[in-house]
Motif scaffolding. Sequence first.
Motif, PDB file in Angstrom:
ATOM      1  N   HIS A 271      38.891  39.731  42.059  1.00 58.34           N
ATOM      2  CA  HIS A 271      37.758  39.406  41.242  1.00 58.34           C
ATOM      3  C   HIS A 271      38.375  40.203  39.962  1.00 58.34           C
ATOM      4  O   HIS A 271      38.521  41.433  39.949  1.00 58.34           O
TER       5      HIS A 271
ATOM      6  N   GLY B  72      41.043  34.840  42.370  1.00 58.15           N
ATOM      7  CA  GLY B  72      39.887  34.243  43.041  1.00 58.15           C
ATOM      8  C   GLY B  72      38.782  33.936  42.191  1.00 58.15           C
ATOM      9  O   GLY B  72      38.119  32.914  42.071  1.00 58.15           O
ATOM     10  N   LEU B  73      38.431  35.074  41.329  1.00 58.57           N
ATOM     11  CA  LEU B  73      37.367  35.128  40.582  1.00 58.57           C
ATOM     12  C   LEU B  73      37.669  35.705  39.305  1.00 58.57           C
ATOM     13  O   LEU B  73      38.442  36.643  39.126  1.00 58.57           O
TER      14      LEU B  73
ATOM     15  N   SER C 249      38.899  43.913  41.227  1.00 55.41           N
ATOM     16  CA  SER C 249      40.182  44.100  41.806  1.00 55.41           C
ATOM     17  C   SER C 249      41.263  44.525  40.742  1.00 55.41           C
ATOM     18  O   SER C 249      42.253  45.136  41.176  1.00 55.41           O
TER      19      SER C 249
ATOM     20  N   SER D 242      45.232  41.356  40.895  1.00 56.62           N
ATOM     21  CA  SER D 242      44.031  41.015  41.566  1.00 56.62           C
ATOM     22  C   SER D 242      44.388  40.406  42.748  1.00 56.62           C
ATOM     23  O   SER D 242      43.346  40.587  43.863  1.00 56.62           O
TER      24      SER D 242
ATOM     25  N   HIS E 206      39.963  32.299  51.273  1.00 59.49           N
ATOM     26  CA  HIS E 206      38.973  31.769  50.274  1.00 59.49           C
ATOM     27  C   HIS E 206      39.038  32.741  49.035  1.00 59.49           C
ATOM     28  O   HIS E 206      39.832  33.475  48.830  1.00 59.49           O
ATOM     29  N   LYS E 207      38.238  32.407  48.230  1.00 56.01           N
ATOM     30  CA  LYS E 207      38.170  32.910  46.859  1.00 56.01           C
ATOM     31  C   LYS E 207      38.267  34.496  46.675  1.00 56.01           C
ATOM     32  O   LYS E 207      38.929  35.202  45.955  1.00 56.01           O
ATOM     33  N   VAL E 208      37.587  35.016  47.580  1.00 55.52           N
ATOM     34  CA  VAL E 208      37.473  36.490  47.467  1.00 55.52           C
ATOM     35  C   VAL E 208      38.801  37.173  48.026  1.00 55.52           C
ATOM     36  O   VAL E 208      39.071  38.367  47.891  1.00 55.52           O
ATOM     37  N   THR E 209      39.317  36.288  48.891  1.00 55.65           N
ATOM     38  CA  THR E 209      40.851  37.117  49.273  1.00 55.65           C
ATOM     39  C   THR E 209      41.607  37.134  48.022  1.00 55.65           C
ATOM     40  O   THR E 209      42.482  38.040  48.056  1.00 55.65           O
TER      41      THR E 209
END
Length: 517
Positions: A250, A277-278, A319, A452, A244-247
Amino acid sequence: MKIFSKEQIYEGDRLTIERQNISSTDLMERAGSQIFNWMHLRMQGAQVPIHVFCGIGNNGGDGLVLSRQLILDGYNVKTYIVNYSDKRSKDFLINYDRIKNVTKKWPELLTSIEDFPEIQKDDIIVDAIFGIGLNRPVDTWVKDLFVYLNETKAFTLSIDIPSGLQTDQVPVDETAVIKAGYTLSFVTPKLVFFLPETSKYTQQWETLDIGIDPEFLYTTTTEAELIGKHEVLPIYKPRDKFSHKVTYGHSVIIGGSYGKTGAVTLASRAALSAGSGLITAYVPKCGYIPLQTAFPEAMVLTSDSDVLISNINFDIKASAIGIGMGLGTAGETVLAFEGFLKSNTSPLVIDADALNIISENKNLLKLLPKQSVLTPHPKELERLVGVWKDDFYKLDKVKSLSKTYDLIVVIKGANTITVYQDKLYINTTGNPGLATAGTGDVLTGIITGLISQSYEPLTAAIFGVYLHGKSADIAVEDYGYQSLIASHIIDYLGEAFKDLFKQPEQAPQANETTEES
């Protein structure tokens, strides 16, 4: 691809002769035969006059092997010996005798300007005068020969390296070097093919395999490596189905000032398009609406000031952070940047005005996290390391900076070179379309986005530079050099990723029909 030094090439030759139980003359025969095969494949017996200029060392011996094979295959060949010394290498003499046994037209001896042959612009020149062993200025009359050959405008093919060019220094006199249309380099290209001051001496190059010992090629560590698809494909990290995006981390992009929010927008878009991801952009208040409007995928935080970065405070666990684009160098910003460096624990990619601030405040170098990535253009690099005498001094200065502070430095240029410690990674992608505003901001964003995602900083720098250039190479097919802009690099970044897995197109077989036929 490894780029071997002159000394390593000599050692590779020695080990090949020893391990394969062949003579140095046999190895020379291989080299000359490979050049002949390359020419024959392209010429197919065409009777264009070929002028082969041979020195009296081993490079000249390679030229004599080529001349002999061209003569035996019926080509229109004239061979010349550039007699710049009374000394001859053993293998040159062996091949001089061999060519005399296959033709009545013995090689012509050149000793002065009066001996220069007439050459037309539609002829072909083969330069086999000096190889990689040249370590002194050429004689005046030999320099005159080089000037004459360059002025003929005939296509010039250099063997291994353009004569007059050395592997480890910039020529003092650029008129004393052959300017090759094409160079056939044995085993490995030479570092000088990729430096701004020396790349002009060959328009194109290609390596020839002459059967150097495989163990030597595999196990020898080189100072420089050439980075292409083959080298970066193993770097790529595929995505997991259940991620998911957190993987993917950021990224935070810090920069901007009044009128320069676009730089942050470009870097932020690039970071997200590279796979972060972010993404959060940290800008002055004047950048809030432009960023939220131009790039809705980004989150935006602002400094206290309306027009510049006056403080850098946020509670995001980043990150990776890219900083400097459009930042400015106002006093408040310098203080904010210094305060940020003292408290920061995230990996950094440092560009533009952040580099300029560091250049004026060298004590800040000690505050940079280990293996921070610096991405200077030439003037920013000069401010950072000082003026250099030539490209080799520049590389020495950058290596010294890298080793002193444990930094990764991306020297942007036609062949962008990533430097870490004593190692050079030379990129092969990119084109003149990248010489436009904002492309450096995009590169910073790409590298930040890769870090990141847990790519190691050095890996991210190498991979990011490759993707940045490859995206430009794909985009230029649609836009041309003049109309390519930084946003296009981001738009085509997905195509650059996809290209990693494209197989080269196969040529049609002899019994196949094509659409045109």
